[in-house]
Design an enzyme around this catalytic site. Structure first.
Site, PDB file in Angstrom:
ATOM      1  N   ARG A 222       0.859  -1.186   0.000  1.00 30.86           N
ATOM      2  CA  ARG A 222       0.000   0.000   0.000  1.00 30.86           C
ATOM      3  C   ARG A 222       0.892   1.232   0.000  1.00 30.86           C
ATOM      4  O   ARG A 222       1.940   1.251   0.665  1.00 30.86           O
ATOM      5  CB  ARG A 222      -0.886   0.039   1.251  1.00 30.86           C
ATOM      6  CG  ARG A 222      -2.060  -0.912   1.225  1.00 30.86           C
ATOM      7  CD  ARG A 222      -3.135  -0.481   0.210  1.00 30.86           C
ATOM      8  NE  ARG A 222      -4.275  -1.380   0.188  1.00 30.86           N
ATOM      9  CZ  ARG A 222      -4.434  -2.401  -0.661  1.00 30.86           C
ATOM     10  NH1 ARG A 222      -3.521  -2.661  -1.577  1.00 30.86           N
ATOM     11  NH2 ARG A 222      -5.511  -3.150  -0.606  1.00 30.86           N
ATOM     12  N   HIS A 270      -0.904  -0.212 -10.024  1.00 30.52           N
ATOM     13  CA  HIS A 270      -1.538  -1.188  -9.127  1.00 30.52           C
ATOM     14  C   HIS A 270      -1.933  -2.459  -9.896  1.00 30.52           C
ATOM     15  O   HIS A 270      -3.104  -2.853  -9.917  1.00 30.52           O
ATOM     16  CB  HIS A 270      -2.766  -0.572  -8.435  1.00 30.52           C
ATOM     17  CG  HIS A 270      -3.142  -1.287  -7.161  1.00 30.52           C
ATOM     18  ND1 HIS A 270      -3.506  -0.636  -6.019  1.00 30.52           N
ATOM     19  CD2 HIS A 270      -3.224  -2.607  -6.854  1.00 30.52           C
ATOM     20  CE1 HIS A 270      -3.797  -1.515  -5.061  1.00 30.52           C
ATOM     21  NE2 HIS A 270      -3.631  -2.720  -5.552  1.00 30.52           N
TER      22      HIS A 270
HETATM   23  C1  OXD Z   1      -5.376  -5.195  -3.328  1.00 32.43           C
HETATM   24  C2  OXD Z   1      -5.917  -5.926  -4.473  1.00 32.43           C
HETATM   25  O1  OXD Z   1      -5.711  -5.499  -2.180  1.00 32.43           O
HETATM   26  O2  OXD Z   1      -5.763  -5.404  -5.607  1.00 32.43           O
HETATM   27  O3  OXD Z   1      -4.585  -4.285  -3.540  1.00 32.43           O
HETATM   28  O4  OXD Z   1      -6.445  -7.019  -4.311  1.00 32.43           O
END
Ligand code: OXD
Length: 307
Positions: A222, A270
């Site tokens: 994160r 991400h």
């Molecule tokens: C997260 C996902 O938790 O993408 O970042 O699953």
């Protein structure tokens, strides 16, 4: 059995079809349609309104790796178990991403790219592997899959976690007392820690400057775990050689953020692991079947710990 499915984005029909095929007996409602009393809710980053309207009787399944966004929902019922996905196809993807980042760093591919831009033919001396420690910060299912993927390359592997972990070939470090020795022997720091109040800002100047000169940081956990300004300062000063960042405090990463154009930062949106529908639904369906048979649920989140 009543199941409420909430999944933002365009894949919701694919999720619904997968749940229908894995749990043919289920009556499925898709948010914002909401039965008041489903047995199970399957959610990803739900709006507060959802739990204001709906109270799942048996369990809430989080359809992603991190539960931080779900636990932050103010209306989340306190007494309904929250169950996380364990792996569900994400560990393999994260292992690929990290292996690529580690090998890029070890084989100095950024330096060679720079030499190519300058039309410069200049072999570099091979780096000593025994001095190229990989530090896995966070050593749950994901961290351990990454260690297994890296093991064949022969780098010294170390982990840092809340409790002692005994995995062959990985030196375990625990808690704040052992953080300095973990950091000072880590050439590539790979962060898979959960986001909790205890980990927010854990990668600040104090921690990052304990990494050896020329170290790399890989963050697939994160964005809030990293103090961006401290990371940038240490990259600018040359103490850190590079950062591979897949997660950010604000996503999408704002267009004016310094990471976008920093020569030593690789940004990805991400994507180190995407939630795979079939694998995730299979895991949720297996979890529901256990609960329906009266067996203890697995993967229940400890609300106090935050993961
Ligand atoms: C997260 C996902 O938790 O993408 O970042 O699953």
């Amino acid at each position: 059995m009543k199941v409420l499915l909430q999944m933002p984005g365009r894949d919701v029909e694919a999720w619904r079809a997968a749940v229908a095929s894995a749990l043919p007996e289920a009556e499925i409602a898709v948010w914002p349609v909401a039965p008041a009393d489903p047995d199970y809710a399957l959610v990803w980053r739900p709006p507060a309104e959802l739990f204001a309207r709906v109270r799942p009787a048996k369990a809430i399944f989080n359809l992603g790796a991190g539960v931080d966004a779900l636990l932050a929902v103010p209306t989340l019922p306190r007494d309904v178990p929250v169950i996380r996905l364990a792996d569900a196809g994400m560990a393999e993807q994260m292992a690929e991403y990290v292996t690529l980042a580690v090998l890029r760093a070890y084989r100095e591919m950024d330096a060679y790219a720079e030499q190519q831009r300058d039309v410069r033919w200049q072999p570099r001396p091979r780096l000593a592997k025994r001095e190229f420690g990989i530090g896995l910060m966070g050593f749950g299912v994901l961290g351990q899959a990454i260690a297994a993927a890296l093991a064949p390359f022969g780098f010294p592997l170390a982990s840092w976690s809340r409790t002692r972990k005994s995995v062959d070939g990985v030196t375990s470090h625990v808690g704040s007392a052992e953080l300095p020795v973990f950091l000072t022997t880590t050439k590539v720091l790979v962060c898979t820690l959960p986001a909790t109040p205890a980990t927010t800002g854990i990668l600040d100047r104090g921690a990052l400057s304990q990494l050896p000169q020329g170290a790399h940081v890989v963050n697939i956990a994160r964005g809030d775990l990293v103090v961006d300004a401290d990371l940038i300062a240490l990259l600018d000063s040359g103490h850190l050689a590079g950062a591979t960042l897949d997660v950010f405090a604000t996503e999408p990463l704002p267009v004016d953020h310094a990471f976008w154009h920093h020569p030593r930062v690789a940004v990805t949106p991400h994507v180190s692991a995407v939630t795979l529908i079939r694998e995730s639904v299979a895991q949720v369906a297996a979890g529901i079947r256990r609960i329906e048979k009266g067996e203890p649920a697995v993967g229940v989140v400890d609300r106090h710990r935050g993961y």
